[in-house]
Design a protein around this motif. Structure first.
Motif, PDB file in Angstrom:
ATOM      1  N   SER A  18      16.945 -34.067 -48.889  1.00  0.00           N
ATOM      2  CA  SER A  18      18.137 -33.273 -49.170  1.00  0.00           C
ATOM      3  C   SER A  18      19.171 -34.116 -49.897  1.00  0.00           C
ATOM      4  O   SER A  18      19.248 -35.333 -49.703  1.00  0.00           O
ATOM      5  CB  SER A  18      18.735 -32.712 -47.875  1.00  0.00           C
ATOM      6  N   SER A  19      19.976 -33.445 -50.732  1.00  0.00           N
ATOM      7  CA  SER A  19      21.062 -34.112 -51.462  1.00  0.00           C
ATOM      8  C   SER A  19      21.813 -33.066 -52.269  1.00  0.00           C
ATOM      9  O   SER A  19      21.308 -31.957 -52.486  1.00  0.00           O
ATOM     10  CB  SER A  19      20.511 -35.180 -52.416  1.00  0.00           C
ATOM     11  N   PRO A  20      23.004 -33.403 -52.745  1.00  0.00           N
ATOM     12  CA  PRO A  20      23.648 -32.553 -53.752  1.00  0.00           C
ATOM     13  C   PRO A  20      22.808 -32.558 -55.034  1.00  0.00           C
ATOM     14  O   PRO A  20      21.895 -33.365 -55.199  1.00  0.00           O
ATOM     15  CB  PRO A  20      25.011 -33.226 -53.968  1.00  0.00           C
ATOM     16  N   LYS A  25      16.070 -35.173 -56.099  1.00  0.00           N
ATOM     17  CA  LYS A  25      15.188 -34.626 -55.065  1.00  0.00           C
ATOM     18  C   LYS A  25      13.782 -34.341 -55.615  1.00  0.00           C
ATOM     19  O   LYS A  25      12.781 -34.711 -55.000  1.00  0.00           O
ATOM     20  CB  LYS A  25      15.781 -33.332 -54.497  1.00  0.00           C
ATOM     21  N   THR A  26      13.729 -33.674 -56.762  1.00  0.00           N
ATOM     22  CA  THR A  26      12.429 -33.287 -57.321  1.00  0.00           C
ATOM     23  C   THR A  26      11.600 -34.508 -57.702  1.00  0.00           C
ATOM     24  O   THR A  26      10.421 -34.624 -57.345  1.00  0.00           O
ATOM     25  CB  THR A  26      12.633 -32.387 -58.550  1.00  0.00           C
ATOM     26  N   TYR A  27      12.213 -35.442 -58.402  1.00  0.00           N
ATOM     27  CA  TYR A  27      11.517 -36.653 -58.849  1.00  0.00           C
ATOM     28  C   TYR A  27      11.022 -37.465 -57.656  1.00  0.00           C
ATOM     29  O   TYR A  27       9.864 -37.901 -57.609  1.00  0.00           O
ATOM     30  CB  TYR A  27      12.466 -37.481 -59.712  1.00  0.00           C
ATOM     31  N   SER A  28      11.886 -37.633 -56.669  1.00  0.00           N
ATOM     32  CA  SER A  28      11.512 -38.411 -55.487  1.00  0.00           C
ATOM     33  C   SER A  28      10.386 -37.744 -54.713  1.00  0.00           C
ATOM     34  O   SER A  28       9.471 -38.413 -54.220  1.00  0.00           O
ATOM     35  CB  SER A  28      12.726 -38.604 -54.579  1.00  0.00           C
ATOM     36  N   SER A  29      10.428 -36.415 -54.613  1.00  0.00           N
ATOM     37  CA  SER A  29       9.388 -35.707 -53.862  1.00  0.00           C
ATOM     38  C   SER A  29       8.036 -35.809 -54.559  1.00  0.00           C
ATOM     39  O   SER A  29       6.994 -35.882 -53.898  1.00  0.00           O
ATOM     40  CB  SER A  29       9.780 -34.242 -53.654  1.00  0.00           C
ATOM     41  N   LEU A  30       8.030 -35.829 -55.884  1.00  0.00           N
ATOM     42  CA  LEU A  30       6.779 -35.971 -56.629  1.00  0.00           C
ATOM     43  C   LEU A  30       6.160 -37.352 -56.408  1.00  0.00           C
ATOM     44  O   LEU A  30       4.950 -37.481 -56.192  1.00  0.00           O
ATOM     45  CB  LEU A  30       7.015 -35.729 -58.113  1.00  0.00           C
ATOM     46  N   ARG A 146      19.370 -28.391 -50.907  1.00  0.00           N
ATOM     47  CA  ARG A 146      20.655 -28.815 -51.444  1.00  0.00           C
ATOM     48  C   ARG A 146      21.612 -29.116 -50.299  1.00  0.00           C
ATOM     49  O   ARG A 146      21.454 -28.614 -49.188  1.00  0.00           O
ATOM     50  CB  ARG A 146      21.243 -27.716 -52.336  1.00  0.00           C
ATOM     51  N   ARG A 147      22.610 -29.937 -50.602  1.00  0.00           N
ATOM     52  CA  ARG A 147      23.653 -30.227 -49.620  1.00  0.00           C
ATOM     53  C   ARG A 147      25.005 -29.824 -50.205  1.00  0.00           C
ATOM     54  O   ARG A 147      25.224 -29.886 -51.422  1.00  0.00           O
ATOM     55  CB  ARG A 147      23.669 -31.714 -49.249  1.00  0.00           C
ATOM     56  N   LYS A 148      25.906 -29.406 -49.337  1.00  0.00           N
ATOM     57  CA  LYS A 148      27.262 -29.069 -49.751  1.00  0.00           C
ATOM     58  C   LYS A 148      28.243 -29.753 -48.810  1.00  0.00           C
ATOM     59  O   LYS A 148      27.897 -30.125 -47.676  1.00  0.00           O
ATOM     60  CB  LYS A 148      27.482 -27.559 -49.719  1.00  0.00           C
ATOM     61  N   VAL A 149      29.462 -29.918 -49.271  1.00  0.00           N
ATOM     62  CA  VAL A 149      30.499 -30.537 -48.442  1.00  0.00           C
ATOM     63  C   VAL A 149      30.837 -29.601 -47.285  1.00  0.00           C
ATOM     64  O   VAL A 149      31.011 -28.393 -47.470  1.00  0.00           O
ATOM     65  CB  VAL A 149      31.764 -30.831 -49.272  1.00  0.00           C
ATOM     66  N   ASP A 150      30.893 -30.139 -46.088  1.00  0.00           N
ATOM     67  CA  ASP A 150      31.192 -29.364 -44.890  1.00  0.00           C
ATOM     68  C   ASP A 150      32.605 -29.679 -44.409  1.00  0.00           C
ATOM     69  O   ASP A 150      33.019 -30.840 -44.387  1.00  0.00           O
ATOM     70  CB  ASP A 150      30.185 -29.701 -43.793  1.00  0.00           C
ATOM     71  N   LEU A 187      21.472 -40.380 -51.148  1.00  0.00           N
ATOM     72  CA  LEU A 187      22.890 -40.660 -50.939  1.00  0.00           C
ATOM     73  C   LEU A 187      23.725 -40.657 -52.215  1.00  0.00           C
ATOM     74  O   LEU A 187      24.929 -40.440 -52.166  1.00  0.00           O
ATOM     75  CB  LEU A 187      23.045 -42.015 -50.232  1.00  0.00           C
ATOM     76  N   ASN A 188      23.090 -40.937 -53.371  1.00  0.00           N
ATOM     77  CA  ASN A 188      23.847 -40.994 -54.625  1.00  0.00           C
ATOM     78  C   ASN A 188      22.907 -40.798 -55.809  1.00  0.00           C
ATOM     79  O   ASN A 188      21.696 -40.625 -55.632  1.00  0.00           O
ATOM     80  CB  ASN A 188      24.603 -42.331 -54.753  1.00  0.00           C
ATOM     81  N   ASP A 189      23.482 -40.828 -57.022  1.00  0.00           N
ATOM     82  CA  ASP A 189      22.666 -40.596 -58.210  1.00  0.00           C
ATOM     83  C   ASP A 189      21.814 -41.800 -58.585  1.00  0.00           C
ATOM     84  O   ASP A 189      21.093 -41.774 -59.591  1.00  0.00           O
ATOM     85  CB  ASP A 189      23.546 -40.172 -59.388  1.00  0.00           C
TER      86      ASP A 189
END
Length: 297
Positions: A18-20, A25-30, A146-150, A187-189
């Motif tokens: 998960s991440s913003p 996410k897609t690249y890492s999951s592949l 996806r993540r959003k600010v809570d 955690l970041n880009d």
């Protein structure tokens, strides 16, 4: 109710990322999926992110199932089943957030029903069926969300209400994390990741790291420890007695849901074979009786 010895079985991985948007996410999951299976052709991506997985086609010849609106739980379940029937080893669901918050997803279904609290009684079973299709899949499953600010509303020392930022929250219904083997947060880009939940003990409380194919290799080595479920299934299919089937079933209570249909199928085969043997014996006895009567005459 019965005590039994703890036994480690080989398992299928259930991994969350998960991440913003834009954190990889897609690249890492592949990369993670390739480390698990070492075969791009055995990887399928259920893509709800405007064909974003196609941007990484240079990595290998993985498979893509583009899932368009509507994003109902049933359409996700159908997509997972299609991947399973195509003999995929790893299924990436990119992402599950649409099942909850997308067009035709659970929140919209609830709203169309009237948006009342009691309307969740019709929505929740549909969402739970989607979660069950992930948990019970015969494939390794990687989900992205996806993540959003809570935020929360709190009162300060003067009694004034203030909006407080709590961090980020996954866009999906709470509860899926409890079912996962590992849950990674990017955690970041720069693609740095940490584990918020880890049953393997490989990543928890470790420094932040970048997910790659070696991460997948570590996970598949971990999950292949213990007694193979496939070997247990072979024991069931070669068992020649009902008592033996009962013993196999009671020896593996943690796999009861997965083994039950196979046990029942083998039980039916053995019972049919037994019934056929009885019929054959009766036929032979009748023939012998008739032969004896004929010889007497």
């Amino acid at each position: 109710m019965k005590l039994h010895k703890a036994e480690r079985h080989q398992v299928k991985l259930r991994i969350g990322l998960s991440s913003p948007s834009g954190f990889g996410k897609t690249y890492s999951s592949l990369l993670l999926a390739y480390g698990i299976t070492n075969d791009w052709s055995k990887i399928a991506v259920i893509d709800t992110e405007n064909k974003s997985a196609s941007l990484y086609s240079h990595l290998g010849d993985f498979n893509i199932l583009s899932l368009e609106e509507s994003f109902s739980p049933e359409r996700y379940i159908q997509a997972i089943k299609l991947c399973e029937d195509s003999d995929m080893e790893v299924i990436i669901i990119d992402s599950i957030s649409h099942e909850w918050q997308g067009k035709g997803g659970c929140l919209e279904i609830h709203e169309l029903l009237g948006g009342r609290f009691q309307d969740w009684s019709k929505v929740t079973p549909r969402h739970n069926s989607f979660i069950d299709s992930i948990i019970q899949s015969k494939c390794h499953i990687i989900t992205t969300s996806r993540r959003k600010v809570d935020y929360s509303l709190d009162k300060d020392g003067d009694g004034k209400t203030k909006v407080m930022k709590l961090g980020t929250k996954e866009i999906t219904r709470e509860g899926l994390e409890y079912e996962l083997t590992v849950n990674f947060e990017l955690l970041n880009d720069k693609h740095l990741a940490s584990a918020s939940k880890d049953r393997t003990g490989l990543f928890m409380d470790k420094p932040e790291f970048i997910i790659n194919s070696n991460t997948g290799k570590k996970l598949i080595n971990w999950c292949n420890q213990g007694k193979s479920v496939e070997k247990i299934k072979q024991e069931i299919n070669s068992c020649d007695s009902l008592e033996g089937l009962k013993q196999i079933y009671t020896e593996h209570p943690t796999l009861s849901t997965e083994l039950y249909p196979i046990i029942m199928l083998r039980k039916e085969i053995l019972e049919n074979a037994s019934a056929q043997l009885i019929d054959n014996n009766e036929i032979i006895q009748n023939i012998n009786i008739q032969a004896n009567e004929f010889s007497i005459k």
